[in-house]
Design an enzyme around this catalytic site. Structure first.
Site, PDB file in Angstrom:
ATOM      1  N   ARG A 106       0.837  -1.193   0.000  1.00 29.08           N
ATOM      2  CA  ARG A 106       0.000   0.000   0.000  1.00 29.08           C
ATOM      3  C   ARG A 106       0.876   1.249   0.000  1.00 29.08           C
ATOM      4  O   ARG A 106       1.949   1.270   0.572  1.00 29.08           O
ATOM      5  CB  ARG A 106      -0.929   0.011   1.218  1.00 29.08           C
ATOM      6  N   TYR A 113      -1.365  -3.562  -6.781  1.00 24.88           N
ATOM      7  CA  TYR A 113      -1.239  -4.261  -5.489  1.00 24.88           C
ATOM      8  C   TYR A 113      -2.593  -4.333  -4.772  1.00 24.88           C
ATOM      9  O   TYR A 113      -3.325  -3.342  -4.704  1.00 24.88           O
ATOM     10  CB  TYR A 113      -0.199  -3.559  -4.591  1.00 24.88           C
ATOM     11  N   GLY A 114      -2.864  -5.485  -4.180  1.00 24.06           N
ATOM     12  CA  GLY A 114      -4.145  -5.746  -3.522  1.00 24.06           C
ATOM     13  C   GLY A 114      -4.744  -4.592  -2.740  1.00 24.06           C
ATOM     14  O   GLY A 114      -5.838  -4.132  -3.035  1.00 24.06           O
ATOM     15  N   LYS A 117      -9.636  -2.566   1.773  1.00 19.82           N
ATOM     16  CA  LYS A 117      -9.321  -1.455   2.666  1.00 19.82           C
ATOM     17  C   LYS A 117     -10.076  -0.176   2.262  1.00 19.82           C
ATOM     18  O   LYS A 117     -10.518   0.588   3.116  1.00 19.82           O
ATOM     19  CB  LYS A 117      -7.819  -1.185   2.671  1.00 19.82           C
ATOM     20  N   HIS A 121     -10.707  -2.661  11.432  1.00 17.29           N
ATOM     21  CA  HIS A 121      -9.601  -3.467  10.913  1.00 17.29           C
ATOM     22  C   HIS A 121      -9.377  -4.642  11.873  1.00 17.29           C
ATOM     23  O   HIS A 121      -8.371  -4.682  12.580  1.00 17.29           O
ATOM     24  CB  HIS A 121      -8.353  -2.567  10.831  1.00 17.29           C
ATOM     25  N   SER A 128      -1.426  -3.803   9.960  1.00 17.53           N
ATOM     26  CA  SER A 128      -1.087  -4.735   8.891  1.00 17.53           C
ATOM     27  C   SER A 128       0.218  -5.448   9.199  1.00 17.53           C
ATOM     28  O   SER A 128       1.183  -4.834   9.637  1.00 17.53           O
ATOM     29  CB  SER A 128      -0.969  -3.995   7.566  1.00 17.53           C
ATOM     30  N   CYS A 169       0.771  -7.624  11.555  1.00 14.33           N
ATOM     31  CA  CYS A 169       1.027  -7.783  12.990  1.00 14.33           C
ATOM     32  C   CYS A 169       0.254  -8.954  13.586  1.00 14.33           C
ATOM     33  O   CYS A 169       0.074  -9.027  14.802  1.00 14.33           O
ATOM     34  CB  CYS A 169       0.695  -6.494  13.727  1.00 14.33           C
ATOM     35  N   GLY A 170      -0.239  -9.849  12.762  1.00 14.73           N
ATOM     36  CA  GLY A 170      -0.752 -11.099  13.310  1.00 14.73           C
ATOM     37  C   GLY A 170      -2.245 -11.351  13.276  1.00 14.73           C
ATOM     38  O   GLY A 170      -2.716 -12.278  13.946  1.00 14.73           O
ATOM     39  N   LYS A 171      -3.023 -10.599  12.501  1.00 15.93           N
ATOM     40  CA  LYS A 171      -4.472 -10.848  12.453  1.00 15.93           C
ATOM     41  C   LYS A 171      -4.775 -12.219  11.843  1.00 15.93           C
ATOM     42  O   LYS A 171      -5.508 -13.011  12.425  1.00 15.93           O
ATOM     43  CB  LYS A 171      -5.186  -9.753  11.634  1.00 15.93           C
ATOM     44  N   THR A 172      -4.221 -12.464  10.644  1.00  9.99           N
ATOM     45  CA  THR A 172      -4.537 -13.723   9.972  1.00  9.99           C
ATOM     46  C   THR A 172      -4.106 -14.898  10.831  1.00  9.99           C
ATOM     47  O   THR A 172      -4.825 -15.899  10.960  1.00  9.99           O
ATOM     48  CB  THR A 172      -3.880 -13.745   8.576  1.00  9.99           C
ATOM     49  N   ASN A 173      -2.940 -14.773  11.465  1.00 12.87           N
ATOM     50  CA  ASN A 173      -2.454 -15.857  12.319  1.00 12.87           C
ATOM     51  C   ASN A 173      -3.371 -16.099  13.512  1.00 12.87           C
ATOM     52  O   ASN A 173      -3.686 -17.247  13.823  1.00 12.87           O
ATOM     53  CB  ASN A 173      -1.041 -15.546  12.806  1.00 12.87           C
ATOM     54  N   ASP A 175      -9.470 -10.030   8.719  1.00  8.81           N
ATOM     55  CA  ASP A 175      -8.941  -8.684   8.456  1.00  8.81           C
ATOM     56  C   ASP A 175      -9.910  -7.552   8.778  1.00  8.81           C
ATOM     57  O   ASP A 175      -9.490  -6.506   9.242  1.00  8.81           O
ATOM     58  CB  ASP A 175      -8.525  -8.586   6.985  1.00  8.81           C
ATOM     59  N   ARG A 177       2.009 -12.053  -0.938  1.00 10.70           N
ATOM     60  CA  ARG A 177       0.644 -12.324  -0.473  1.00 10.70           C
ATOM     61  C   ARG A 177       0.026 -13.544  -1.142  1.00 10.70           C
ATOM     62  O   ARG A 177       0.337 -13.873  -2.274  1.00 10.70           O
ATOM     63  CB  ARG A 177      -0.244 -11.113  -0.794  1.00 10.70           C
ATOM     64  N   ARG A 182       3.085  -4.300  17.313  1.00 14.61           N
ATOM     65  CA  ARG A 182       4.442  -4.800  17.550  1.00 14.61           C
ATOM     66  C   ARG A 182       5.164  -3.845  18.475  1.00 14.61           C
ATOM     67  O   ARG A 182       5.485  -2.734  18.087  1.00 14.61           O
ATOM     68  CB  ARG A 182       5.213  -4.865  16.233  1.00 14.61           C
ATOM     69  N   GLY A 202       0.369 -20.388  18.247  1.00 14.24           N
ATOM     70  CA  GLY A 202      -0.562 -21.242  18.986  1.00 14.24           C
ATOM     71  C   GLY A 202      -0.571 -20.965  20.481  1.00 14.24           C
ATOM     72  O   GLY A 202      -1.601 -21.132  21.157  1.00 14.24           O
ATOM     73  N   ASN A 258      -0.569 -18.204  21.839  1.00 17.10           N
ATOM     74  CA  ASN A 258      -1.435 -17.064  22.152  1.00 17.10           C
ATOM     75  C   ASN A 258      -2.783 -17.527  22.702  1.00 17.10           C
ATOM     76  O   ASN A 258      -3.532 -16.741  23.283  1.00 17.10           O
ATOM     77  CB  ASN A 258      -1.630 -16.180  20.908  1.00 17.10           C
TER      78      ASN A 258
HETATM   79  P1  GDP Z   1      -1.860  -9.493   9.436  1.00 15.73           P
HETATM   80  O1  GDP Z   1      -1.363  -8.723   8.259  1.00 15.73           O
HETATM   81  O2  GDP Z   1      -2.229  -8.610  10.578  1.00 15.73           O
HETATM   82  O3  GDP Z   1      -2.951 -10.451   9.072  1.00 15.73           O
HETATM   83  O4  GDP Z   1      -0.627 -10.358   9.977  1.00 15.73           O
HETATM   84  P2  GDP Z   1      -0.266 -11.918   9.781  1.00 15.73           P
HETATM   85  O5  GDP Z   1      -1.098 -12.799  10.638  1.00 15.73           O
HETATM   86  O6  GDP Z   1      -0.239 -12.226   8.333  1.00 15.73           O
HETATM   87  O7  GDP Z   1       1.204 -11.947  10.367  1.00 15.73           O
HETATM   88  C1  GDP Z   1       2.204 -11.075   9.884  1.00 15.73           C
HETATM   89  C2  GDP Z   1       3.544 -11.597  10.281  1.00 15.73           C
HETATM   90  O8  GDP Z   1       3.649 -11.635  11.705  1.00 15.73           O
HETATM   91  C3  GDP Z   1       3.819 -13.002   9.771  1.00 15.73           C
HETATM   92  O9  GDP Z   1       5.149 -13.090   9.312  1.00 15.73           O
HETATM   93  C4  GDP Z   1       3.622 -13.861  11.001  1.00 15.73           C
HETATM   94  O10 GDP Z   1       4.414 -15.020  10.967  1.00 15.73           O
HETATM   95  C5  GDP Z   1       4.027 -12.931  12.141  1.00 15.73           C
HETATM   96  N1  GDP Z   1       3.289 -13.251  13.385  1.00 15.73           N
HETATM   97  C6  GDP Z   1       1.960 -13.464  13.517  1.00 15.73           C
HETATM   98  N2  GDP Z   1       1.625 -13.799  14.789  1.00 15.73           N
HETATM   99  C7  GDP Z   1       2.775 -13.797  15.485  1.00 15.73           C
HETATM  100  C8  GDP Z   1       3.101 -14.080  16.864  1.00 15.73           C
HETATM  101  O11 GDP Z   1       2.264 -14.400  17.703  1.00 15.73           O
HETATM  102  N3  GDP Z   1       4.425 -13.960  17.206  1.00 15.73           N
HETATM  103  C9  GDP Z   1       5.381 -13.610  16.305  1.00 15.73           C
HETATM  104  N4  GDP Z   1       6.631 -13.523  16.716  1.00 15.73           N
HETATM  105  N5  GDP Z   1       5.118 -13.356  15.002  1.00 15.73           N
HETATM  106  C10 GDP Z   1       3.831 -13.442  14.598  1.00 15.73           C
HETATM  107  P1  PGA Z   2      -3.118  -6.631   6.005  1.00  7.42           P
HETATM  108  O1  PGA Z   2      -3.495  -5.655   4.807  1.00  7.42           O
HETATM  109  O2  PGA Z   2      -1.616  -6.606   6.085  1.00  7.42           O
HETATM  110  O3  PGA Z   2      -3.769  -5.954   7.158  1.00  7.42           O
HETATM  111  O4  PGA Z   2      -3.602  -8.004   5.714  1.00  7.42           O
HETATM  112  C1  PGA Z   2      -3.468  -5.871   3.453  1.00  7.42           C
HETATM  113  C2  PGA Z   2      -2.891  -4.684   2.724  1.00  7.42           C
HETATM  114  O5  PGA Z   2      -1.708  -4.385   2.913  1.00  7.42           O
HETATM  115  O6  PGA Z   2      -3.627  -4.062   1.968  1.00  7.42           O
HETATM  116 MN    MN Z   3      -3.859 -10.532   7.203  1.00  3.22          MN
END
Ligand code: GDP
Ligand code: PGA
Ligand code: MN
Length: 621
Positions: free
Chosen positions: A76, A215-216, A224, A268, A290, A292-296, A315, A407, A438, A533, A535
């Site tokens: 972005r 880009y997405g 977004k 978000h 973005s 920072c761990g949402k998808t995870n 997201d 992505r 973070r 996990g 978490n």
């Molecule tokens: P999103 O963009 O908010 O959905 O973030 P993602 O879930 O895609 O995670 C972004 C990055 O942060 C990835 O490289 C993950 O591996 C890392 N990440 C996600 N959760 C954690 C966590 O609990 N600890 C650490 N150290 N890294 C994490």
């Molecule tokens: P995300 O956002 O990192 O919160 O998944 C996608 C984006 O960069 O548009």
């Molecule tokens: Mn995500």
């Protein structure tokens, strides 16, 4: 081939037909194609993308494709993102602003003939389950087939959305061009884009105009741009209309049920379903910046026995009050546009399993046997790859094989732990809201807010180290209130006020608010908390708190766990102490950063947040 652009519009909605005609006249595409969302269309467009060299078909995954972007078009572009409200003040201090008149003039020139030599795709889409009360409609016009097929994964796209537009009448207008017209005979490139970029939003007229990027986050305008920037303005306006009505003594009469006559939230946030061994499921929403761990977190595999997580969204969350006074959330999207690097069997096995097929991978690396790879997918990299810039790559190469913001685009329905109710049009009732980011220092693993207002104060003070998801310097600490800094479609000071209003709603049964930080680091720069996990231990504490079964220690910044389940974790006493305590000296320094941050919002900052700040300073002594 030159097909007449005068194809009859397959819609009875005259506004839509007229607008498509108008944009075609401006942008002068060679062809117009209305997307119906069919399988046939997907096959045709993905074949076309393969022919054009944008896509490589993956031998190893059914119906899946590999794309690499122009190296300049990978994230972005926040400094090229604009909120074009009539008044600059309404965009607020955190958004770039251009007056709508001036922006339209610029676009009048920029978009003139910008689709020459290309096909203009008309993409009707629905954000949220088709026909749902909370769902909203839109149409994206784009000259990119990559965008059209991505929209089919990410939204409910095609004929059924078009029929709903015809029933309801209204839709958000979104125009996208890669900004790379083709002269007759000029050969196309695999990833057309322009060095001139604008991602512009007109909150008052509910329009989006995006130029120059594929880009997405810049080009899939339902995400977004619509579901956050435009929708946040819609959500606020709905509340403002109610307040105006009340002060005129005619609260809500004549308002359609769809408007609900009250403010809602476009956030978000991921949405997850958490079921404890005792059986009563809870729904939790969480906002992190973005990457920072949402998808995870949304797909987390709990390490504690008997607990189960299921995914609703990863997201974005749209939340409205239900008749019982609770906030009900839907995931407006139909797919995941996730960060690939760091996604692996160990960290996010559910995401890896989601990606078995029907997926698009952008800026990852390609294996010699026609599969994808990125840093973190497996512990050991393959011996040879083609990197995201198309170069031969070996483990000895200096640069990562995948771009850090590479992505995947994949259907949510393929997630092995998708909750059965993920498409329930009325949404799921939210019990807790988490904020986080973070933070290598200062911020504890988890903090419970003292009240809704205090929770809003925590949200307003989210700060996070910058990631590769946006252009700019990675690692730099910045304030990112509610993880919405790049996504709030109006004055962020007013946005804080809107959150406070939500808390004052009569009969509201509000979620409890928490602040989490998985990213605390040791002096040697390694993460202290194992994350992923693990978490689930924090989620467990939160649910136990909601059920009145867990203890908390009051601290100046909020309530910290007295009894976090750390059984079996390899953490020293000292590490635990770092994660679960508040250093007053450090926090006095943290608090000292707040006034400058708040002052940027001037009179738009609600006084309640200053009161929260003063109370924090008092508690810190
Ligand atoms: P999103 O963009 O908010 O959905 O973030 P993602 O879930 O895609 O995670 C972004 C990055 O942060 C990835 O490289 C993950 O591996 C890392 N990440 C996600 N959760 C954690 C966590 O609990 N600890 C650490 N150290 N890294 C994490
Ligand atoms: P995300 O956002 O990192 O919160 O998944 C996608 C984006 O960069 O548009
Ligand atoms: Mn995500």
């Amino acid at each position: 081939m030159s097909v007449s652009v005068e194809v009859p519009a397959p819609t009875s909605n005259r506004e839509l037909a007229g607008w498509v005609k108008e944009i075609a006249a401006l942008t002068q595409p060679d062809r117009i194609e209305w997307c119906d969302g069919s399988e046939e269309e997907w096959t045709r467009l993905t074949n076309l993308l393969v022919e054009q060299g944008t896509f490589t078909r993956l031998a190893a995954r059914p119906n899946s494709f590999y794309a690499t972007s122009d190296p300049s078009d990978v994230a972005r572009v926040e400094d090229r993102t604009f909120i074009c409200s009539e008044r600059e003040e309404d965009a607020g201090p955190t958004n770039n602003w251009i007056a709508p008149g001036e922006m339209r003039e610029t676009f009048g020139e920029l978009f003139k003939g910008c689709m020459r030599g290309r096909t203009m795709y008309v993409v009707p889409f629905c954000m949220g389950p088709l026909g749902g009360e909370i769902s909203q409609l839109g149409v994206e016009i784009t000259d990119s087939a990559y965008v059209a097929v991505s929209m089919r994964v990410m939204t409910r796209m095609g004929d059924r959305a078009l029929r709903l537009i015809e029933e309801r009448g209204s839709f958000v207008k979104a125009v996208h061009s890669v900004g790379a017209p083709l002269e007759p005979g000029q050969e196309d490139v695999p990833w057309p884009c322009s060095s001139t970029k604008y991602i512009s939003h007109f909150p008052e007229t509910r329009e989006i105009w995006s130029y120059g990027s594929g880009y997405g986050g810049n080009a899939l305008l339902g995400k977004k741009c619509y579901a956050l920037r435009i929708a946040s303005a819609m959500a606020r306006d709905a509340g403002a209309a109610r307040k105006a009505g009340e002060s005129e003594g005619r609260a809500n009469e004549g308002r359609s049920k769809r408007d609900h006559g009250e403010g809602w939230l476009a956030e978000h946030m991921l949405i997850l379903k958490l079921t404890p061994p005792s059986g009563e499921a809870r729904y939790i929403a969480a906002a992190f910046p973005s990457a920072c761990g949402k998808t995870n977190l949304a797909m987390l595999q709990p390490t504690i026995p008997g607990w189960k997580v299921e995914t609703i969204g990863d997201d974005i969350a749209w939340m409205r009050f239900g008749e019982d006074g609770r906030l009900y959330a839907i995931n407006p999207e139909a797919g995941f546009f996730g960060v690939a690097p760091g996604t692996g069997e160990v960290t996010n096995a559910n995401a890896v399993r989601t990606l078995w097929g029907n997926s698009i991978f952008t800026n990852v690396a390609l294996t010699d046997d026609g599969d994808v790879w990125w840093e973190g997918l497996t512990k050991e990299p393959p011996a040879h790859l083609t990197d995201w810039k198309g170069r031969s790559w070996t483990p000895d190469s200096d640069e990562p094989a995948a771009h850090p913001n590479a992505r995947f685009t994949t259907p949510a329905s393929q997630c092995p732990i998708i909750a059965p109710e993920w498409q329930d049009p009325k949404g799921v009732p939210i019990s807790a809201i988490l904020f986080g980011g973070r933070r290598a220092t200062a911020v504890p693993l988890v903090t419970e807010s003292l009240s809704w207002e205090h929770g809003v104060f925590l949200g307003a003070n989210v700060a996070s180290e910058k990631t590769a998801a946006a252009e700019g310097k990675v690692g730099e600490l910045r304030h990112d209130p509610f993880a919405m800094l790049p996504f709030c479609g109006y004055n962020m000071g007013d946005y804080f006020g809107h959150w406070l209003d939500i808390g004052r709603r009569e009969g509201a049964v509000l979620p409890r608010i928490y602040y989490v930080n998985w990213f605390r680091k040791n002096a040697d720069g390694t993460f202290i908390w194992p994350g992923f996990g693990e978490n689930s231990r924090v989620l467990k504490w939160i649910v136990d708190r909601l059920n009145g079964e867990a203890k908390a220690v009051p601290t100046p910044i909020g309530l910290l766990p007295a009894d976090l389940d750390t059984e079996g974790l390899d953490l020293s006493e000292e590490d635990l102490e770092t994660l679960l305590s508040v250093d007053r000296d450090v926090w006095r320094e943290e608090a000292a950063l707040i006034p400058a941050h708040f002052e940027t919002f001037g009179s738009h900052l609600p006084k309640e947040l200053w009161e929260e700040y003063n109370a924090l300073v008092d508690r810190l002594g």
